[in-house]
Design an enzyme around this catalytic site. Structure first.
Site, mmCIF file in Angstrom:
data_model
loop_
_atom_site.group_PDB
_atom_site.id
_atom_site.type_symbol
_atom_site.label_atom_id
_atom_site.label_comp_id
_atom_site.label_asym_id
_atom_site.label_seq_id
_atom_site.Cartn_x
_atom_site.Cartn_y
_atom_site.Cartn_z
ATOM 1 N N SER A 171 0.807 -1.224 0.000
ATOM 2 C CA SER A 171 0.000 0.000 0.000
ATOM 3 C C SER A 171 0.837 1.269 0.000
ATOM 4 C CB SER A 171 -0.950 0.019 1.204
ATOM 5 O OG SER A 171 -0.243 0.315 2.387
ATOM 6 N N LYS A 209 1.682 4.106 7.256
ATOM 7 C CA LYS A 209 0.850 4.952 6.393
ATOM 8 C C LYS A 209 1.306 6.407 6.491
ATOM 9 C CE LYS A 209 -2.190 1.980 4.766
ATOM 10 N NZ LYS A 209 -1.377 0.816 5.135
#
Length: 250
Positions: A171, A209
């Site tokens: 991701s 993230k």
């Protein structure tokens, strides 16, 4: 590896399918797992699907199929399947005390032959503790035991404590972070908008993230269009560190 909640949900679905052939509804799952909202159930189901434990059947309401069970729940027949830790523990290494789980999974990174104290100077750099895996995808339970030490160039590290994590998932690929990379994290409880961080979500799941803050909301932003940005309240996310470097083996 599964978190306690992921495993609890998997066992619930399995029991209901065995009992009457129909999985529980989202409301039943929410009540059984004592969660505040169905969004938490959606997150858990997505995580189980990503890990290959369940499959959602198209065009059928409440249609879930179990593809495999954790070894600890399915007995000897599942010996070749993923082994799931049964309990959490607190690990103290170099003053860093994140939420951790017991190790025991297959190590994917060959460990160096040297074993100095975390932060000690060794040939070719300064060593920092390798603490296991971090998800760059659907959050997973992390961080595992201190499995070894990684040498870092001195100019990569500033003041303060640092630790290393192996990246799992894709991701953050558009930020140049690939599965199998080693990220170097500076331990700190705060970060600026746009920083890439290790975030502990709801006290049990850790993920890598990009941080976005707007008012009281905290957004964890992926660097891959196939993953959605996830929004949390300020009490649901704990910043455990900020990305300061990356090591890649070819």
């Amino acid at each position: 590896m599964l978190t306690a909640k992921q495993k609890e949900l998997l066992m619930l679905i399995h029991a209901r399918l065995q009992e009457n052939g129909v999985p529980p509804s989202f409301d039943e799952m929410k009540e059984a797992l004592d969660l505040k909202s169905k969004s938490g159930i959606h997150r858990l189901i997505t995580a189980l699907e990503e890990r290959g434990f369940i499959r959602r059947l198209p065009h059928r309401a409440r249609a879930l199929e179990i593809l495999k069970m954790p070894e600890s729940a399915a007995g000897p027949a599942a010996a070749s399947q993923q082994s799931i830790p049964d309990s959490a523990l607190q690990l103290k290494a170099a003053g860093f005390q994140p939420s951790v789980i017991e190790g025991g999974g297959k190590k994917t990174i060959p460990q160096p032959a040297y074993h100095g104290l975390p932060g000690s100077v060794i040939s070719g750099g300064i060593s920092v503790p390798l603490m296991g895996r971090i998800a760059a995808g659907v959050p997973i339970s992390a961080i595992q035991n201190h499995t070894g030490d990684i040498p870092c160039p001195p100019d990569m590290l500033g003041s303060g404590e640092h630790f290393a994590l192996e990246v799992k998932g894709d991701s953050m690929i558009d930020a140049g972070i690939h599965e199998g990379d080693i990220v170097i994290i500076k331990r700190q409880p705060t970060a600026n908008n746009g920083d890439i961080i290790v975030a502990l979500v709801e006290n049990e799941e850790a993920t890598l993230k990009r941080l976005r803050k707007k008012g009281a909301s905290v957004a964890l932003e992926a660097a891959n269009p196939k993953y959605e940005t996830r929004i949390f309240g300020p009490d649901q996310v704990e910043i455990q560190g900020r990305l300061v470097g990356l090591i890649r083996k070819y």
